[in-house]
Design a protein around this motif. Sequence first.
Motif, mmCIF file in Angstrom:
data_model
loop_
_atom_site.group_PDB
_atom_site.id
_atom_site.type_symbol
_atom_site.label_atom_id
_atom_site.label_comp_id
_atom_site.label_asym_id
_atom_site.label_seq_id
_atom_site.Cartn_x
_atom_site.Cartn_y
_atom_site.Cartn_z
ATOM 1 N N TRP A 685 -58.390 5.933 -13.696
ATOM 2 C CA TRP A 685 -57.861 7.226 -14.107
ATOM 3 C C TRP A 685 -56.490 7.128 -14.757
ATOM 4 O O TRP A 685 -56.047 8.034 -15.464
ATOM 5 N N LEU A 688 -55.877 7.820 -18.598
ATOM 6 C CA LEU A 688 -55.628 9.149 -19.179
ATOM 7 C C LEU A 688 -54.141 9.439 -19.314
ATOM 8 O O LEU A 688 -53.683 9.848 -20.395
ATOM 9 N N TRP A 806 -52.124 15.873 -11.733
ATOM 10 C CA TRP A 806 -51.502 14.552 -11.813
ATOM 11 C C TRP A 806 -50.342 14.339 -10.852
ATOM 12 O O TRP A 806 -50.085 13.185 -10.441
ATOM 13 N N TYR A 809 -51.921 13.082 -7.755
ATOM 14 C CA TYR A 809 -52.529 11.767 -8.025
ATOM 15 C C TYR A 809 -51.475 10.678 -7.964
ATOM 16 O O TYR A 809 -51.680 9.637 -7.313
ATOM 17 N N SER A 813 -52.302 8.156 -4.896
ATOM 18 C CA SER A 813 -53.245 7.145 -5.393
ATOM 19 C C SER A 813 -52.851 5.731 -4.972
ATOM 20 O O SER A 813 -51.703 5.293 -5.171
#
Length: 829
Positions: A685, A688, A806, A809, A813
């Motif tokens: 991811w 992006l 985001w 994330y 993450s």
Amino acid sequence: MKFLTHLLVSLQCLLFATGACWSQSQVKKGGIPDWVESINFSTEFEDDESPFNYLLVDQQQNAILEEKYSHYVIRINNPEGVQRMSSISFDYDPSYQSVTIHNIVVHRKDEKIDKSIANFKFLQRETDLSRALYDGSISANNELDDIRSGDIIEYAYTIKGYNPVFGEHRFSQFYQDFSLPVQKIFQSYLIDEEVQIKYYNDAQEALITNEDGTWKYKWLIENIEEVYEDYTSPLWYEFYKKVDITNMSDWGDVVEWALPLYEAESKDIDRIKHEINSEIPLDDSGSSIIQAIRYVQDEIRYLGFEEGINAFKPHNPAKVLDQKFGDCKDKSLLLTIILQEMGIDASPLLVHTSKGEILNETLPSPLQFNHCIVTFKKDHKSYYVDPTASNQGGDLQHLSAPDFKTGLLIKKGTTDLTEIRKADIPTIVINETIELDSIGGGAVYEVSTVYSGEQADYQRSYIESTSSSEIKKNLRSFYINAYPEIEVTSVDIEDSLRFTENKIVYHERYNIPEAWSLEDGIYQFNFYSLALNSILNRDPQEVKNVPYDLGSKKEFIQSSKIILPEEWNIENEVREINNNNFDYRYAVSYKNEELNFNYRYYLKNNTIPAHHVKNTLKDLKTISDDLSYGITFNKGIMDQTGFAWPAFLMTLLGLMLGLFLSYLMYFKFDPDSINSKHPMSIGGWLLLPAIGLITTPLIMIGDFINYNSDGLYEYSTWAILWHGSEYFVISTVFIEGIINVALLICSVTIAILFFQGRTNVPKLMMGWYTFSFVFIFIDSALGALIETSNIINRDVVKSFFVCCIWVPYFYYSTRVKNTFVYKKDGSIT
């Protein structure tokens, strides 16, 4: 041909002379009737500011003897009064009335001067000649000689005779105040039965006596103040104190009186059927009904001879068909007969052209009506048609009639007034485009206007009676105050929908050589909604406690596009007003050199109640303020040249801020990371955000180039901002420019750190997304404050969702924690 013309003129003169001689023979001098009560008057009256004063208004009626006695005393105060009141006149119908003059006396100090009745001249009155109506009444006029200021004029006369069409029915009315002060009013009414009486506006009630079966109603009123009428009020509104009298018990009595008048003999009906059968199919289809209506409206000319009983009784319908003319009663009866022969349930309907709003508040009487139309039923639906309205359009579903509101159906069994169903609200729809060729130059103006319903009927009648050159001249006159140099290029009128939807379309094209005005170095172009201005009924004077007339019901829609020669700084606007009387919406929008105006004005009620007038007039004032819009161009400022120091300073400060923040991010912000023996590469991811960091500087550079192409780095742009904007606007633009330049530098720095895998990237990315959302929201809020746009727009929503996705994330993450593990020196801690 000359001989025929002279012959016709001679015949007219002979008929007029014969009528005048007959009328003069019915006017004589005589004594006052015995039944008249003698009333004295005083010459003392405080009001001497008016040109003249009524010292006495004496009106007495004897319904038993069919006589009306009038006695007036007038004091002349100055030369203007001499000019206006040195003439005595009264009207009567010689076909059933005669006049007795009792006296004409001029009181001058202690002297009484008798004036002769031989000076009367008799003229055909014909006040409705402009409407093609001849009522046969005579105006008797006596121009008094040697009248001076200070004189008192006294005269009295009796008119004998009631219209025989009324039979034993009696009705009358008295007014108890006038448009000027009166010292004394005496009124009486004698009749051999008890009658209904209604009082309006707190009129004085009668003193009633009954002697040997003779009822006498009497009023004596003194020192009556003048009444001021307000021209903004509806026609039906009654300002004066009034008394209505009738011996009819209800509306059913009026119907019973009218039914014999609207009957035709069977032989006349058969003749009409035979004559009309070749013109119109005698079936009950919608198309046949429309043919019958149009035949009576357009082929039977509107012309009336309404003397005597024919003021209320229609002429023979077969004769009307033969002579091809008639008044409203004649045409209504003829159309009723034709529709009935087609199997349609049709009847005449008595209406009043302006007082339908209050008919149900009046006493029953034939005098309450001044017009006649036709109503019929088809498929359980009621329709209303005015046979005197020529050039109408529309099929049965688009049949329009004036908004008479109520009427009296002349049909057996009718006992009350009928509410008239209003047809669809007529509309005016305008689409126009004004294309400005250059600043300070000319323009091409194109207008398309669609009229429907009553509005189309009105336009069609206007077109039929006006030449094309006159139409163009009138259209130019309509626009010339707004655009003095306007020239008519073409006017095309389309009427292809006359017999279906009843619409007329105007296509107009104009050239405006000089569309801008220039004053003190400033060009200005003004846009006006002239059409909406023409239908708004508003009065800026002091609001009075009376109803207010807004005009006929209608819906007005206008869309106007102004094509500008270059980009402009224009704010969007939206305004709505909704009240009990009308709905209004106004919108201004701008995009890509196109300035658009949209208006909608939907008038739901003809009249504003008195208690709503004040607020409604405020709303009308708001609408009025929206009807003009100006855009300006400062030629003097735009001609100025020089270096754009504000733009340079803005860019320099932005660079300095961006570099300073980049220095802090790269060299000073170097946090530890978690231990990672096996650092991960950018993937999953994270691809992006990586793509976003690559494209963001490119997008911001593109925006920066756009700003420059809009003149942000030109001296004239900042001159316009400085001269035409508030400090708040200038400050906003300046600070926003600094932040944008700084963000461009920071975005490049964050991208470098991202691909180096630096440990500060997760927190920087969370800060970047959060700051981006906050900055975009604040920018949108400031834009809404400056341009009255919406705070929540697509960019704000998009930034919010990006932030919500985001930020968590990069905080949670595992891949993020195992990717961004390198410190500034390249080590992993």
